[in-house]
Design an enzyme around this catalytic site. Structure first.
Site, PDB file in Angstrom:
ATOM      1  N   CYS A  75     -20.382  -3.899  16.361  1.00 26.33           N
ATOM      2  CA  CYS A  75     -19.279  -4.190  15.583  1.00 26.33           C
ATOM      3  C   CYS A  75     -18.085  -4.484  16.432  1.00 26.33           C
ATOM      4  CB  CYS A  75     -19.097  -3.326  14.407  1.00 26.33           C
ATOM      5  SG  CYS A  75     -19.319  -1.607  14.790  1.00 26.33           S
TER       6      CYS A  75
ATOM      7  N   GLU B 237     -16.843  -0.306   6.307  1.00 27.88           N
ATOM      8  CA  GLU B 237     -16.943  -0.236   7.690  1.00 27.88           C
ATOM      9  C   GLU B 237     -17.408  -1.582   8.158  1.00 27.88           C
ATOM     10  OE1 GLU B 237     -15.858   1.992  10.021  1.00 27.88           O
ATOM     11  OE2 GLU B 237     -15.651   3.574   8.740  1.00 27.88           O
TER      12      GLU B 237
HETATM   13  P1  NAD Z   1     -25.197  -6.829   6.214  1.00 31.80           P
HETATM   14  O1  NAD Z   1     -24.028  -6.621   5.514  1.00 31.80           O
HETATM   15  O2  NAD Z   1     -26.005  -8.139   6.170  1.00 31.80           O
HETATM   16  O3  NAD Z   1     -26.356  -5.646   5.809  1.00 31.80           O
HETATM   17  C1  NAD Z   1     -25.964  -4.250   5.562  1.00 31.80           C
HETATM   18  C2  NAD Z   1     -26.522  -3.673   4.736  1.00 31.80           C
HETATM   19  O4  NAD Z   1     -26.434  -4.051   3.281  1.00 31.80           O
HETATM   20  C3  NAD Z   1     -28.184  -3.472   4.776  1.00 31.80           C
HETATM   21  O5  NAD Z   1     -28.387  -2.226   4.735  1.00 31.80           O
HETATM   22  C4  NAD Z   1     -28.655  -4.605   3.638  1.00 31.80           C
HETATM   23  O6  NAD Z   1     -29.913  -4.126   3.158  1.00 31.80           O
HETATM   24  C5  NAD Z   1     -27.678  -4.484   2.766  1.00 31.80           C
HETATM   25  N1  NAD Z   1     -27.294  -5.862   1.826  1.00 31.80           N
HETATM   26  C6  NAD Z   1     -27.468  -7.030   2.568  1.00 31.80           C
HETATM   27  N2  NAD Z   1     -27.250  -8.035   1.537  1.00 31.80           N
HETATM   28  C7  NAD Z   1     -26.783  -7.240   0.486  1.00 31.80           C
HETATM   29  C8  NAD Z   1     -26.625  -7.830  -0.835  1.00 31.80           C
HETATM   30  N3  NAD Z   1     -26.499  -9.041  -1.341  1.00 31.80           N
HETATM   31  N4  NAD Z   1     -26.370  -6.573  -1.775  1.00 31.80           N
HETATM   32  C9  NAD Z   1     -26.539  -5.313  -1.454  1.00 31.80           C
HETATM   33  N5  NAD Z   1     -26.808  -4.964  -0.404  1.00 31.80           N
HETATM   34  C10 NAD Z   1     -26.982  -5.748   0.582  1.00 31.80           C
HETATM   35  O7  NAD Z   1     -24.887  -6.273   7.602  1.00 31.80           O
HETATM   36  P2  NAD Z   1     -25.713  -6.300   9.098  1.00 31.80           P
HETATM   37  O8  NAD Z   1     -26.164  -7.880   9.283  1.00 31.80           O
HETATM   38  O9  NAD Z   1     -26.840  -5.330   8.961  1.00 31.80           O
HETATM   39  O10 NAD Z   1     -24.817  -5.904  10.080  1.00 31.80           O
HETATM   40  C11 NAD Z   1     -23.849  -6.876  10.723  1.00 31.80           C
HETATM   41  C12 NAD Z   1     -22.276  -6.474  10.194  1.00 31.80           C
HETATM   42  O11 NAD Z   1     -22.031  -5.191  10.213  1.00 31.80           O
HETATM   43  C13 NAD Z   1     -21.558  -7.119  11.275  1.00 31.80           C
HETATM   44  O12 NAD Z   1     -20.517  -8.039  10.471  1.00 31.80           O
HETATM   45  C14 NAD Z   1     -21.009  -6.110  11.987  1.00 31.80           C
HETATM   46  O13 NAD Z   1     -19.576  -6.202  12.608  1.00 31.80           O
HETATM   47  C15 NAD Z   1     -20.812  -5.102  10.824  1.00 31.80           C
HETATM   48  N6  NAD Z   1     -20.799  -3.657  11.277  1.00 31.80           N
HETATM   49  C16 NAD Z   1     -19.822  -2.891  11.017  1.00 31.80           C
HETATM   50  C17 NAD Z   1     -19.776  -1.725  11.849  1.00 31.80           C
HETATM   51  C18 NAD Z   1     -18.618  -0.841  11.631  1.00 31.80           C
HETATM   52  O14 NAD Z   1     -18.804   0.297  11.880  1.00 31.80           O
HETATM   53  N7  NAD Z   1     -17.565  -1.211  10.986  1.00 31.80           N
HETATM   54  C19 NAD Z   1     -20.899  -1.304  12.394  1.00 31.80           C
HETATM   55  C20 NAD Z   1     -21.937  -2.107  12.595  1.00 31.80           C
HETATM   56  C21 NAD Z   1     -22.045  -3.409  12.008  1.00 31.80           C
END
Ligand code: NAD
Length: 459
Positions: free
Chosen positions: A246, A212
């Protein structure tokens, strides 16, 4: 849990799965009721934790983290039996007499990794689907929303069966340690870059993934649109949670004939929603942390002319709701997902130009269109791709439990909510049951003289 004790979490949860307890429908129902109880009892605490993390107003905290999940849990409780029961399909002549059906099986031990922007909903809603489908599940909340993560880690073991549902708090290292294990499904919500990392980790074990992700969701405004309504619904979708959604309308493509009129309507709407100084409004949130604040403020640089907003304060992690005009094509605000309260408005010659603009870019998570013209609506929906879409609204498709919620292409793969979510965490096993009594020898060697019959039967 410490890092060492969750080293083998997938195996531990799979061992629980193998006992069969989570397949039992009464166990699943009890867990869903307990989850509902958690939300009903701690709605205020959840809204407060989210306010502590990102200054989100209580109504937005309640509606978008508590209300949405409660609606989905009640829906799942009502539909659970129907979703879980075998799905009968017709049997072809060649197999008769026989029964054919889809057996809906839980996948096993699932990992769910959540983002910070809707830290409770986006962790516990997929968890609900995984539990409803009969899986065990590990939940990794985002470290960037510490109050919400701590609350989830505290409450979940008090309500849900700890043999089957575990919360693991921690940062990227924890996430990576979990991803290194063999899971039966990985459900990730977050950015596209991390989505790629998740998919690579999953590939090591051929684990299926739901991704997602985000992206730049366009909003098209046609010349015939009701501009007052469009402005209100765009402003709400954009500025709720200070733009950190998002599904937020990322930018607007408006028919040049109504460009100025739409800008006026947007400016008036921002003033009506948040007053003359949105920094004083109790109804406007803050940016999650300094890094994201600096990133979004950076997008203002060379990002066009604010017709309202443009002010910010690093100390308060505040950025005013900002509508931008005359945005240069190469501006950074038009290249990356904004994920903050900036709204670029771009004039286009007509809606066909808008369609071309959208189709020249990666598939977004959502597409919004404002028009009263049914033919235009069908043309836009028929010639573009996005995870979901709304006509004459923004974001609200995510609140319909029976609509799949997910991305396509760069905005993700797989979907959830309602039965689609239940199926996402299920394996749909095709089963044929035959009787040993009747056995037409047509398919067995020797084949001599049988081809004519086979051709007839398989027609
Ligand atoms: P992110 O990808 O930075 O982090 C999400 C999760 O991934 C966190 O739990 C984090 O600990 C983990 N993570 C981060 N870096 C990692 C790595 N290198 N290896 C493994 N795990 C890792 O996302 P965010 O900043 O928390 O959220 C924002 C993004 O999420 C935006 O792009 C937004 O559009 C998207 N988003 C999508 C939806 C959807 O339903 N499609 C919903 C909310 C947010």
């Amino acid at each position: 849990m410490t890092l060492t004790s969750h080293d083998a979490l997938a195996s531990t949860l799979r061992a629980t799965f193998r006992t069969g307890k989570t397949r039992d429908l009464s166990w699943r129902r009890a867990q869903l009721r307990a989850l509902l109880d958690l939300f009903e009892t701690h709605a205020d605490a959840i809204a407060q934790a989210i306010h502590a993390d990102m200054g989100r107003p209580a109504l937005e905290g309640w509606a978008l983290e508590v209300g949405v999940v409660q609606v989905e849990i009640r829906h799942a409780l009502k539909q659970l039996d129907a979703w879980a029961r075998p799905r009968k399909v017709a049997s072809p002549l060649v197999n008769l007499p026989s029964r054919s059906y889809v057996q809906v099986q839980p996948k096993g031990a699932c990992l769910i990794i959540g983002p910070w922007n809707y830290p409770v909903q986006l962790l516990l809603l997929p968890a609900m689907a995984a539990i409803a489908a009969g899986n065990t599940v590990a939940l990794k909340p985002s470290e960037l929303a510490p109050a919400s993560s701590a609350l989830v880690a505290d409450l979940v073991p008090k309500y849900l069966d700890s043999d089957a549902v575990q919360v693991v708090t921690g940062g990227v290292e924890t996430s990576q340690a979990l991803l290194a294990q063999r899971w039966d499904h990985i459900f990730f919500t977050g950015g596209t870059a991390v989505g790629r990392i998740v998919m690579q980790a999953a590939a090591q074990h051929l684990t299926p993934v739901t991704l997602e992700l985000g992206g730049k969701s366009p909003t098209l405004v046609a010349a015939d649109a009701d501009l007052e309504v469009a402005a209100r619904r765009i402003c709400w979708g954009k500025f709720v949670n200070a733009g950190q959604t998002c599904l937020a309308p990322d930018y607007v493509l408006v028919d040049a004939a109504v460009h100025d009129a739409l800008l006026d309507a947007l400016v008036q709407c921002v003033a009506r929603f948040y007053g003359d100084d949105p920094a004083q409004s109790p109804d406007f949130g803050r940016i999650i942390n300094e890094r994201h604040h600096a990133r979004v403020v950076g997008l203002l640089d060379g990002g066009g002319t604010p017709v309202c907003g443009g002010q910010w304060s690093a100390e308060e992690r505040y950025i005013a709701p900002t509508v931008l005009r005359d945005v240069p094509e190469e501006a950074q605000v038009l290249q990356e997902e904004i994920f903050g309260p900036l709204l670029p408005v771009l004039p286009v010659a007509d809606m066909d130009a808008a369609i071309d603009y959208v189709n020249a870019r990666p598939h977004p998570l959502a597409l919004y269109l404002f028009t009263r013209d049914a033919a235009l609506r069908d043309r836009v929906l028929g010639s573009t791709q996005s995870g979901g879409a709304c006509v004459n609204d923004t974001v609200s498709h995510a609140g319909v439990p029976d609509l799949p919620f997910g991305g396509v292409g760069d905005s993700g793969m797989g979907a959830y909510h309602g039965q689609v979510g239940f199926d996402e965490f299920s394996h749909l096993r095709g089963v044929v049951v035959r009787t040993p009594r009747l056995d037409v020898p047509l398919r067995y060697p020797p084949y001599e003289g049988k081809l004519t019959w086979v051709k007839r039967v398989l027609r």
